[in-house]
Write an enzyme that holds these catalytic residues in place. Sequence first.
Site, PDB file in Angstrom:
ATOM      1  N   HIS A 182      48.370  40.105   2.504  1.00  0.00           N
ATOM      2  CA  HIS A 182      49.402  41.106   2.221  1.00  0.00           C
ATOM      3  C   HIS A 182      50.158  40.763   0.936  1.00  0.00           C
ATOM      4  O   HIS A 182      50.511  41.645   0.147  1.00  0.00           O
ATOM      5  CB  HIS A 182      50.406  41.173   3.377  1.00  0.00           C
ATOM      6  CG  HIS A 182      49.829  41.621   4.678  1.00  0.00           C
ATOM      7  ND1 HIS A 182      49.085  42.770   4.815  1.00  0.00           N
ATOM      8  CD2 HIS A 182      49.904  41.067   5.924  1.00  0.00           C
ATOM      9  CE1 HIS A 182      48.722  42.920   6.077  1.00  0.00           C
ATOM     10  NE2 HIS A 182      49.186  41.896   6.770  1.00  0.00           N
ATOM     11  N   HIS A 212      46.094  35.274   6.381  1.00  0.00           N
ATOM     12  CA  HIS A 212      46.310  36.690   6.700  1.00  0.00           C
ATOM     13  C   HIS A 212      47.508  37.224   5.918  1.00  0.00           C
ATOM     14  O   HIS A 212      47.431  38.312   5.315  1.00  0.00           O
ATOM     15  CB  HIS A 212      46.554  36.844   8.211  1.00  0.00           C
ATOM     16  CG  HIS A 212      46.919  38.226   8.631  1.00  0.00           C
ATOM     17  ND1 HIS A 212      46.013  39.105   9.186  1.00  0.00           N
ATOM     18  CD2 HIS A 212      48.105  38.892   8.586  1.00  0.00           C
ATOM     19  CE1 HIS A 212      46.614  40.254   9.452  1.00  0.00           C
ATOM     20  NE2 HIS A 212      47.897  40.147   9.100  1.00  0.00           N
ATOM     21  N   GLU A 213      48.587  36.463   5.923  1.00  0.00           N
ATOM     22  CA  GLU A 213      49.784  36.902   5.201  1.00  0.00           C
ATOM     23  C   GLU A 213      49.566  36.876   3.685  1.00  0.00           C
ATOM     24  O   GLU A 213      50.133  37.694   2.962  1.00  0.00           O
ATOM     25  CB  GLU A 213      50.978  36.031   5.588  1.00  0.00           C
ATOM     26  CG  GLU A 213      51.356  36.110   7.065  1.00  0.00           C
ATOM     27  CD  GLU A 213      51.598  37.526   7.549  1.00  0.00           C
ATOM     28  OE1 GLU A 213      52.069  38.364   6.737  1.00  0.00           O
ATOM     29  OE2 GLU A 213      51.316  37.808   8.726  1.00  0.00           O
TER      30      GLU A 213
END
Length: 443
Positions: free
Chosen positions: A29, A25-26
């Site tokens: 980003h 998920h990170e």
Amino acid sequence: MSPVLLFILGVVFVAIGIAVSIALHEVGHLLPAKLFKVRVTKYMIGFGPTLWSKRRGETEYGVKAIPLGGFVSMIGMYPPNKDDGTVRTSSTGMFQSLATDARSFAHEEVGPEDERRVFYRLPVWKKMIIMLGGPAVNLLIGVVLTAVLLMGFGVAAQTTTVANVSKCQVEAGQTIDPDSADCIPTPAAAAGLRPNDVITNFDGKAVTSWDELTGWIRASAGKQVSLTVQRDGASVATTVTPVLSARPVVGDDGRQAEDADGKLLYQDVGFLGIGAQTKLVQQPASEVLPMSGENIRLISGVILNLPARVAGVAEAAFSDEPRDPNGPISVVGVGRVAGEVAAMEEVPLMSRFGALIGLLAGLNFALAVFNLVPLLPLDGGHVAGALYEGARRQLAKLFGRPDPGAFDLAKMLPVTYVVAVLLMGMGALLIYADIVKPVNLFG
């Protein structure tokens, strides 16, 4: 292998899956931020004290002590003070101080060479791509895991092979000793049906699926019909007369339906007294997206009603009320479910592994949907801020007004802290409930 060891392995498997999902998920980003030349100072998994870290280039990568999330730090998340262009202000108000401290932190590593590499200077569409990158990765993981589950393992489907034959006709909620005089044989027992019989013909019609056969049985109460089975390689013909019996009404979720007052629903239908064997049936690729969409729909429903659902969990945790099996659970509850699935020795190993894959798919869908809630500090809150910035810039342009510049999300920090406290409180409540009154999914 002992059930205890299997339970532990199930918990570890899902724990690793959650950690990988958060890490990716990170990454969702991190990569677009670097693509758009924003300087990323930290990529961290977890919160609290740093257990391990290593710097590569301008970014420090690491793992922290509390494995309940992660973050990516980008310079210049908030614009400078609008009045004087600084990151500090002389105001001593509490809310203004929060914004001032946030701006100071966001710019403490910004040098003269980073003027064009701060986050707040990005066009709105780039900000949205960066903030949507995390949920998008979780959605992708969920779809991939759903594909693995459906196309690789398959889903449990009832076959036309008999798994069991009930000896006695029993009303709902009633128990009868099979050896007592009160035992009235079921039509299946009276006809001599046995486990492992394969039903091939019912009332002169070829049987191709268990659902089809069930419909015919339910519609044939009181009618004597012919029945043919394959038994040990030979065809055996007999007759059966389904009896009218109250059977549970099953909803779309596979559970017994209830009326408006919470009373379990039954209906009078034809009944034989047999159960079906199940097997894993691999599904085509065309089923992956519909299944993913249905999973997302169910999760969205839970999140939309989250306050009421959490209130229900609180009521159950501090009373004798049962937990809602379709309600929210914490990571502790997820681990317990995973352990119970892994320890079910009566279930084939492939079925258990497939169930754990499905659990991880659902968790990734939940991470994606929850992070899209338009409240800070969630990703959806940053997306909402970017959309607001874009809308007011377009309106200013439309009416010939000066460009208002980047929207200062630092002004929303009081709301952010309130939401963060509420989220921590909800997490603590769910963990407590999952310890003192866990959800019972398996009876």
